[in-house]
Design a protein around this motif. Sequence first.
Motif, PDB file in Angstrom:
ATOM      1  N   PHE A 174      -1.608 -11.731   4.634  1.00 53.32           N
ATOM      2  CA  PHE A 174      -1.030 -10.006   4.765  1.00 53.32           C
ATOM      3  C   PHE A 174      -0.842  -9.796   6.206  1.00 53.32           C
ATOM      4  N   ARG A 175      -1.575 -10.410   7.249  1.00 53.00           N
ATOM      5  CA  ARG A 175      -1.218 -10.019   8.427  1.00 53.00           C
ATOM      6  C   ARG A 175       0.038 -10.536   8.928  1.00 53.00           C
ATOM      7  N   ARG A 176       0.466 -11.787   8.488  1.00 56.69           N
ATOM      8  CA  ARG A 176       1.655 -12.345   8.981  1.00 56.69           C
ATOM      9  C   ARG A 176       2.719 -11.643   8.276  1.00 56.69           C
ATOM     10  N   THR A 177       2.574 -11.160   7.156  1.00 53.03           N
ATOM     11  CA  THR A 177       3.504 -10.561   6.245  1.00 53.03           C
ATOM     12  C   THR A 177       3.903  -9.241   6.985  1.00 53.03           C
ATOM     13  N   ARG A 178       3.009  -8.588   7.393  1.00 50.20           N
ATOM     14  CA  ARG A 178       3.032  -7.256   7.935  1.00 50.20           C
ATOM     15  C   ARG A 178       3.943  -7.580   9.436  1.00 50.20           C
ATOM     16  N   THR A 179       3.566  -8.622  10.044  1.00 50.14           N
ATOM     17  CA  THR A 179       4.229  -8.831  11.342  1.00 50.14           C
ATOM     18  C   THR A 179       5.732  -9.007  11.085  1.00 50.14           C
TER      19      THR A 179
END
Length: 533
Positions: free
Chosen positions: A147-152
Amino acid sequence: SQMKELIRQFGLKLRQGGVGVFYFAGHGLQVNGRNYLMPIGAEITAAAEVEYEAVEAGFVLAQMEEARNRLNVVILDACRNNPYARGFRSGTGGLASVSNAPSGTLIAYATAADDVASDGSGSRNGLFTGELLAQLKQPGLTLEQVFRRTRTAVRGKSGGKQVPYEYSSVEGEDFYFLPPVPVAGSDEERAWDFAKRSRSVAAVRLYLSDYPNSRRATEARRLLAELEKNERLVVGNPPTKPPVSNPAPSVRMSATGVALTALASFTTVKTDRTGMVIERKLQQECWGYVEDLGNGVKLELVELPTGEFQMGADDGGVYERPLHQVQVKGFLMGKYEVTQAQWRAVAKLPKIKIGLIPEPPIFKGENFPMYNVNWDEAMEFCARLSRKTGGKYSLPSEAQWEYAARAGTATPFAFGPTITPELASYNGMLLIQGEVGDREPLTSVGSFPANAWGLFDMHGNMWEWCADEWHLDYISAPSDGRVWGDISSSGSQRVIRGGGWYSQAAGDLRSSVREQADPGGPNPVVGFRVVRQ
């Protein structure tokens, strides 16, 4: 309702154990601080009807809390404009924040609380879900990393307009949707195995940093020296300016009557399925044209031959299908993405339709690609360049772009079946010992190997504008390489190609990958290159 009954059945299954994942895409709204999910066919005329027609998100959480299983994930791509807003006295867009999630639960929103998310502009999935699916395919990412990489990625593609959020009460050991590829042995052995298999300079350096006195340190230093030597041979140091050829004495005419000159030789590579370079080849013959923009600024273009190719990918997403044959007439294409020096030279020319800001907002360098360019501005650049030089400059058609990127290959990348951060500018996410190797935001053009036709950075660095309007798939696409759609108006979404420095997966850089972007909005991850017909 049917939706509530299915959620009840979902809750009963959770009581048997396991990890619960609830995903909802569609319209959601908040009323009096409570979030509601709208079933298909709901008929609502006033806020008082919502609790009877819709399903409260808390109903899902209650089923999970009752099940008492270890981990639950709730994904809501439902932060959309209220379709029933006219019947409401007042209201807030998007979904309300969550403060009472059951223990062991992660709740992911497509965008921040009280905000609205993109519907995807005609695509099958919204921006959030599309990026989430890409991350779910990556093995070895923890729940939080997904989810962190999706947000980025979403933040980058939306220009900061959409920023996904999560609310988490997850504890304990890491959870993986796809577990890491197992490697036997200790942490040190796993790190060494990765460094050897990847043959990545960054991976070997990290291994030596963590284990400088290991029994493999001498071998690792030899490998690092070999890789660094190859890197200098293939890539070279980032140039202070794009290498411009000295005109060779031999000159010939192109099919369209342009006097071509022999350009500098270049090195290209081939990789195997692991990303290891298995062949390096010095290409001696490359013909093109050099446009003088004044004050020592040159624009090199490479001649591309007339030919045909298979466009798209049957094993790609719906955007890349169906695979179809396309014939392309020969043309000239920019050897590099348009640099900041080239942009500045043309931006100073008289305006045709719109003004151009000569400088980028943050990352500056004569040889960096120009970025934060919208489609309208790229078209203005081409129009000014055409008027100055008398040539016919434009953005490439989508077919021209993919034809040029493939350079006669049928593999996913011009270099072979895969690619690594040693061969293109993208955020390759080199995971070793939990560390992440990030790429700098911009890389000087020409810093990586060219494809077989002498074009640089067709994979990575910046996404690149094409002239075409966006279409969901290739059904009814032209077969002659022309621009598909109307270029006289900027109202429609436009095509971008090639992946960029922030792309986290090599798959985003494949020759066939295509995405869409707003033609009029600022876009910090998009640049362009020009063609001359």
